[in-house]
Design a protein around this motif. Sequence first.
Motif, PDB file in Angstrom:
ATOM      1  N   GLU A 216       0.830  -1.207   0.000  1.00 60.28           N
ATOM      2  CA  GLU A 216       0.000   0.000   0.000  1.00 60.28           C
ATOM      3  C   GLU A 216       0.866   1.259   0.000  1.00 60.28           C
ATOM      4  O   GLU A 216       0.482   2.285  -0.569  1.00 60.28           O
ATOM      5  N   VAL A 217       2.020   1.178   0.643  1.00 61.57           N
ATOM      6  CA  VAL A 217       2.953   2.304   0.626  1.00 61.57           C
ATOM      7  C   VAL A 217       3.509   2.494  -0.780  1.00 61.57           C
ATOM      8  O   VAL A 217       3.617   3.623  -1.275  1.00 61.57           O
ATOM      9  N   LEU A 218       3.840   1.388  -1.434  1.00 63.00           N
ATOM     10  CA  LEU A 218       4.335   1.460  -2.807  1.00 63.00           C
ATOM     11  C   LEU A 218       3.264   2.023  -3.738  1.00 63.00           C
ATOM     12  O   LEU A 218       3.562   2.824  -4.628  1.00 63.00           O
ATOM     13  N   GLU A 219       2.023   1.649  -3.539  1.00 61.55           N
ATOM     14  CA  GLU A 219       0.932   2.192  -4.356  1.00 61.55           C
ATOM     15  C   GLU A 219       0.792   3.693  -4.133  1.00 61.55           C
ATOM     16  O   GLU A 219       0.546   4.451  -5.088  1.00 61.55           O
ATOM     17  N   ALA A 220       0.951   4.145  -2.894  1.00 61.12           N
ATOM     18  CA  ALA A 220       0.880   5.574  -2.615  1.00 61.12           C
ATOM     19  C   ALA A 220       2.025   6.310  -3.311  1.00 61.12           C
ATOM     20  O   ALA A 220       1.834   7.410  -3.869  1.00 61.12           O
ATOM     21  N   PHE A 221       3.197   5.721  -3.297  1.00 61.03           N
ATOM     22  CA  PHE A 221       4.373   6.299  -3.954  1.00 61.03           C
ATOM     23  C   PHE A 221       4.131   6.426  -5.463  1.00 61.03           C
ATOM     24  O   PHE A 221       4.359   7.485  -6.059  1.00 61.03           O
ATOM     25  N   MET A 222       3.633   5.341  -6.080  1.00 64.68           N
ATOM     26  CA  MET A 222       3.382   5.385  -7.513  1.00 64.68           C
ATOM     27  C   MET A 222       2.226   6.315  -7.850  1.00 64.68           C
ATOM     28  O   MET A 222       2.219   6.937  -8.917  1.00 64.68           O
ATOM     29  N   GLY A 223       1.256   6.427  -6.946  1.00 67.42           N
ATOM     30  CA  GLY A 223       0.156   7.360  -7.170  1.00 67.42           C
ATOM     31  C   GLY A 223       0.644   8.800  -7.237  1.00 67.42           C
ATOM     32  O   GLY A 223       0.182   9.593  -8.072  1.00 67.42           O
ATOM     33  N   ALA A 224       1.599   9.147  -6.369  1.00 68.81           N
ATOM     34  CA  ALA A 224       2.171  10.496  -6.386  1.00 68.81           C
ATOM     35  C   ALA A 224       2.927  10.740  -7.689  1.00 68.81           C
ATOM     36  O   ALA A 224       2.816  11.818  -8.294  1.00 68.81           O
ATOM     37  N   LEU A 225       3.674   9.742  -8.150  1.00 71.80           N
ATOM     38  CA  LEU A 225       4.411   9.891  -9.407  1.00 71.80           C
ATOM     39  C   LEU A 225       3.466   9.968 -10.604  1.00 71.80           C
ATOM     40  O   LEU A 225       3.755  10.656 -11.588  1.00 71.80           O
ATOM     41  N   ALA A 226       2.344   9.260 -10.522  1.00 73.28           N
ATOM     42  CA  ALA A 226       1.370   9.313 -11.617  1.00 73.28           C
ATOM     43  C   ALA A 226       0.786  10.720 -11.752  1.00 73.28           C
ATOM     44  O   ALA A 226       0.605  11.232 -12.864  1.00 73.28           O
ATOM     45  N   LYS A 227       0.494  11.366 -10.622  1.00 77.80           N
ATOM     46  CA  LYS A 227       0.003  12.750 -10.663  1.00 77.80           C
ATOM     47  C   LYS A 227       1.067  13.663 -11.270  1.00 77.80           C
ATOM     48  O   LYS A 227       0.767  14.540 -12.094  1.00 77.80           O
ATOM     49  N   ALA A 228       2.321  13.451 -10.864  1.00 75.82           N
ATOM     50  CA  ALA A 228       3.410  14.261 -11.393  1.00 75.82           C
ATOM     51  C   ALA A 228       3.620  14.003 -12.881  1.00 75.82           C
ATOM     52  O   ALA A 228       3.915  14.931 -13.641  1.00 75.82           O
ATOM     53  N   ASP A 229       3.454  12.762 -13.304  1.00 80.01           N
ATOM     54  CA  ASP A 229       3.602  12.406 -14.711  1.00 80.01           C
ATOM     55  C   ASP A 229       2.605  13.185 -15.563  1.00 80.01           C
ATOM     56  O   ASP A 229       2.951  13.700 -16.638  1.00 80.01           O
ATOM     57  N   ALA A 230       1.390  13.299 -15.081  1.00 83.74           N
ATOM     58  CA  ALA A 230       0.369  14.064 -15.805  1.00 83.74           C
ATOM     59  C   ALA A 230       0.747  15.542 -15.874  1.00 83.74           C
ATOM     60  O   ALA A 230       0.542  16.204 -16.904  1.00 83.74           O
ATOM     61  N   ASP A 231       1.321  16.066 -14.792  1.00 82.25           N
ATOM     62  CA  ASP A 231       1.747  17.467 -14.779  1.00 82.25           C
ATOM     63  C   ASP A 231       2.867  17.717 -15.789  1.00 82.25           C
ATOM     64  O   ASP A 231       2.886  18.752 -16.454  1.00 82.25           O
ATOM     65  N   VAL A 232       3.801  16.783 -15.872  1.00 85.89           N
ATOM     66  CA  VAL A 232       4.914  16.930 -16.819  1.00 85.89           C
ATOM     67  C   VAL A 232       4.384  17.002 -18.249  1.00 85.89           C
ATOM     68  O   VAL A 232       4.823  17.833 -19.049  1.00 85.89           O
ATOM     69  N   LYS A 233       3.428  16.150 -18.563  1.00 87.60           N
ATOM     70  CA  LYS A 233       2.856  16.145 -19.912  1.00 87.60           C
ATOM     71  C   LYS A 233       2.052  17.415 -20.186  1.00 87.60           C
ATOM     72  O   LYS A 233       2.053  17.938 -21.302  1.00 87.60           O
ATOM     73  N   ALA A 234       1.374  17.916 -19.153  1.00 88.90           N
ATOM     74  CA  ALA A 234       0.533  19.098 -19.331  1.00 88.90           C
ATOM     75  C   ALA A 234       1.349  20.379 -19.444  1.00 88.90           C
ATOM     76  O   ALA A 234       0.956  21.313 -20.150  1.00 88.90           O
ATOM     77  N   ASP A 235       2.478  20.453 -18.746  1.00 92.08           N
ATOM     78  CA  ASP A 235       3.274  21.683 -18.729  1.00 92.08           C
ATOM     79  C   ASP A 235       4.765  21.339 -18.708  1.00 92.08           C
ATOM     80  O   ASP A 235       5.418  21.431 -17.660  1.00 92.08           O
ATOM     81  N   PRO A 236       5.325  20.957 -19.851  1.00 94.69           N
ATOM     82  CA  PRO A 236       6.750  20.585 -19.901  1.00 94.69           C
ATOM     83  C   PRO A 236       7.684  21.703 -19.451  1.00 94.69           C
ATOM     84  O   PRO A 236       8.716  21.437 -18.831  1.00 94.69           O
ATOM     85  N   GLU A 237       7.338  22.955 -19.758  1.00 95.23           N
ATOM     86  CA  GLU A 237       8.220  24.065 -19.382  1.00 95.23           C
ATOM     87  C   GLU A 237       8.331  24.185 -17.866  1.00 95.23           C
ATOM     88  O   GLU A 237       9.424  24.431 -17.333  1.00 95.23           O
TER      89      GLU A 237
END
Length: 320
Positions: A216-237
Amino acid sequence: MTFLKPLALAALIGLPGAALAEQLTFAWSPNPQTPQVDIAIKNGYFKEAGLDINFVAFRTGREGFEAMLGGQVDITFMAEFPAAVGALTGQEFGVVADLARFTGSRVIVNTSGGAVDSPADLAGKKIGTTLGTNVNFYLDKILTEAGIEAELVSAAPPDLVPAVARGDVDAIVPFPSFYSAARTTLGEDYGELRVPGYQVHYILSASPTMITERSEVLEAFMGALAKADADVKADPEAAIAAVSASMSGAMSPEDIAAQWEDVDIGLSLDTGLAELLVAEADWILAQGVVRGEAVSLEDMLENFAPAALAAAMPDAVMLP
């Protein structure tokens, strides 16, 4: 390796309803290829996920991987090559995500000794690289496919650029982090040969404990990275600015943007990565670097642990 069924975790402190942050140790240091981590830190996604992360830096991904195998680290960031060695030697670990793929691997040439326009031009040349690593794998692949031979000279990663600048070797195949230094040092004598067919995968590997008891801790970690991944795609600059800031200006936003032209950023986990690891394992055995039995694709996939990424980004996992 077969992982056990994940166990539920609960961490509460004395006050009702107040959650205690889950602690984990992550082997990672600022670099241009993993903007998801920089954004997750900057935007507080790890904290929102209830995580208290201890970041530790190692000189190489191999050292971080070894620390994880030794129980000092919970999750480590690295290029994919150490995972091939780990699979060959029967280590217990799980590949949990692929953060980015570098598509700009190249041979760097000191053109004062003559230009190199094709792999065939490397025949008989003295080429520096770090033996037993993924760049050695890449160079050997180039030479084999071209049907030529060259004199390989082994050197530590920081010594390759000075060696080619002095003319001790005609060309080098260094890690991508040394490309910029090579261009600056060689100046007008800088030349490069890009040969497709190999991508460096920047992956995350987790300990068996993280994949089982602390799933569950690993899922929380990957969940945070998934949110960040979406941000990177939305605003690369914005992501580039965050990476430059976390690197304390060691690379300017312009330099990072230029490097990203050769980087495919985005969380994934697919069979292509497993196939590359099998090919690398076969190469390692052929070189005599490690003794062991060949690893099949089916066996290699036993070292993949996709559940946490699948929970956060179902479409990112493409495995049988």
